[in-house]
Design an enzyme around this catalytic site. Structure first.
Site, PDB file in Angstrom:
ATOM      1  N   ASN A  84       1.005  -1.310   0.152  1.00 56.78           N
ATOM      2  CA  ASN A  84       0.027   0.104  -0.047  1.00 56.78           C
ATOM      3  C   ASN A  84       1.037   1.365  -0.011  1.00 56.78           C
ATOM      4  O   ASN A  84       1.944   1.263   0.344  1.00 56.78           O
ATOM      5  CB  ASN A  84      -1.041   0.152   1.379  1.00 56.78           C
ATOM      6  CG  ASN A  84      -2.083  -0.768   1.133  1.00 56.78           C
ATOM      7  OD1 ASN A  84      -2.648  -0.864  -0.074  1.00 56.78           O
ATOM      8  ND2 ASN A  84      -2.547  -1.506   2.137  1.00 56.78           N
ATOM      9  N   HIS A 114      17.363   4.205  16.892  1.00 58.74           N
ATOM     10  CA  HIS A 114      18.838   4.722  17.085  1.00 58.74           C
ATOM     11  C   HIS A 114      19.063   4.733  18.535  1.00 58.74           C
ATOM     12  O   HIS A 114      18.252   5.003  19.213  1.00 58.74           O
ATOM     13  CB  HIS A 114      18.731   6.235  16.600  1.00 58.74           C
ATOM     14  CG  HIS A 114      18.651   6.233  15.134  1.00 58.74           C
ATOM     15  ND1 HIS A 114      19.762   5.992  14.188  1.00 58.74           N
ATOM     16  CD2 HIS A 114      17.619   6.467  14.351  1.00 58.74           C
ATOM     17  CE1 HIS A 114      19.212   5.992  13.008  1.00 58.74           C
ATOM     18  NE2 HIS A 114      18.123   6.293  13.047  1.00 58.74           N
ATOM     19  N   ALA A 156      -6.810   2.279  13.436  1.00 59.36           N
ATOM     20  CA  ALA A 156      -5.959   3.290  12.567  1.00 59.36           C
ATOM     21  C   ALA A 156      -5.229   4.190  13.606  1.00 59.36           C
ATOM     22  O   ALA A 156      -5.874   4.639  14.484  1.00 59.36           O
ATOM     23  CB  ALA A 156      -6.978   4.099  11.616  1.00 59.36           C
ATOM     24  N   THR A 161       3.334  -0.219  21.235  1.00 53.88           N
ATOM     25  CA  THR A 161       4.506  -0.247  22.254  1.00 53.88           C
ATOM     26  C   THR A 161       4.650  -1.563  22.849  1.00 53.88           C
ATOM     27  O   THR A 161       6.153  -1.864  23.237  1.00 53.88           O
ATOM     28  CB  THR A 161       4.447   1.083  23.006  1.00 53.88           C
ATOM     29  OG1 THR A 161       3.427   0.676  23.887  1.00 53.88           O
ATOM     30  CG2 THR A 161       4.445   2.433  22.328  1.00 53.88           C
TER      31      THR A 161
END
Length: 211
Positions: A84, A114, A156, A161
Site C-alpha cells: 500500500n 537509534h 488506525a 509499544t
C-alpha cells in the site's frame, strides 16, 4: 458465493501473470479477483525491477513505500509488506510476518531505534513478530520487539509499544486491547492461488488453524 471467472480474467493472467510470478517469487495471492496483473506490472514491476525502487524486495511494494533490510524479513502467504502507499518498514533487527497480514496506508513498522548515545548506531532487540490473520489499519506505528498475536486488528493511528495478544482488537496511543476479535472466517484453498504453495505454508489451510 465465488465470483465468476471471465475471459478477461484468464487473459490478464495468461499475458501478465507469468511476469509477476517471475518478478516476485514471494508473491502468493488468489489467482483471480485480487488485483489485475497488468496493474501490478505498472505499479510494482516497472518501479522495482526497472527503476530500482525497492529493487531487492521479492514481493510487490508500492513505489511510494520504503523497505529497509528486506533480507531480514520473513513472511508468509497473502502478505506483501509495503504494497500500500506510504508505508515505511525498517527491519534491521528482523521482522516475522505470518500469513494473511494486511498493512494500511502510511503505517510504519520499525524494528530498531537509534542508540541514544551514538545516533549513528541502532540498538539491538528481538525481532518484531506479527501473527496470522492480522490487519494493521492506516497510519499506525509498530515499535521494536513487539509481538502481535494471531487474528488481531490494530486500529488506525495506533502506536503499538507492547505485545498484543491473539484474538484482540486494539487501538490508541499507546495501543491497548479494547475488545475480543471473533474468529477469522475467511477461507482459502491452495488450488486457487497464482502458483503452487510451498509445503511450509500448507498448515495455514488446515481448518484447525482458523479455529
Amino acid at each position: 458465493m465465488s465470483q465468476k471467472i471471465t475471459w478477461k480474467d484468464k487473459l490478464d493472467f495468461i499475458l501478465f501473470g507469468w511476469i509477476i510470478n517471475w518478478a516476485f517469487p514471494q508473491y502468493y495471492r488468489p489467482k483471480y479477483h485480487y488485483t489485475r496483473y497488468r496493474k501490478i506490472l505498472l505499479i510494482n514491476v516497472i518501479p522495482q525491477k526497472i527503476l530500482g525502487i525497492n529493487r531487492f524486495v521479492k514481493w510487490p511494494v508500492h513505489f511510494t513505500s520504503v523497505i529497509h533490510s528486506p533480507e531480514k524479513i520473513t513472511k508468509g502467504i497473502l502478505c506483501d509488506p509495503g504494497d500500500n502507499p506510504g508505508i515505511y518498514i525498517q527491519a534491521n533487527n528482523g521482522i516475522i510476518f505470518g500469513n494473511n497480514v494486511g498493512i494500511g496506508t502510511g503505517t510504519k513498522i520499525i524494528s530498531a531505534n537509534h542508540n541514544k548515545e551514538e545516533h549513528s548506531k541502532h540498538d539491538t532487540t528481538s525481532p518484531i513478530i506479527i501473527g496470522n490473520d492480522v490487519f494493521i489499519y492506516a497510519n499506525s506505528v509498530v515499535l521494536p520487539g513487539v509481538k502481535i498475536g494471531d487474528n488481531v486488528v490494530i486500529g488506525a493511528g495506533s502506536i503499538v509499544t507492547k505485545d498484543i495478544p491473539a484474538n484482540s482488537v486494539a487501538v490508541g496511543n499507546p495501543c491497548k486491547v479494547i475488545k475480543h476479535n471473533p474468529p477469522h472466517r475467511e477461507k482459502f484453498t491452495r488450488e486457487e492461488f497464482n502458483k503452487n504453495i510451498p509445503k511450509q505454508y500448507h498448515h495455514y489451510f488446515d481448518i484447525s488453524s482458523h479455529e
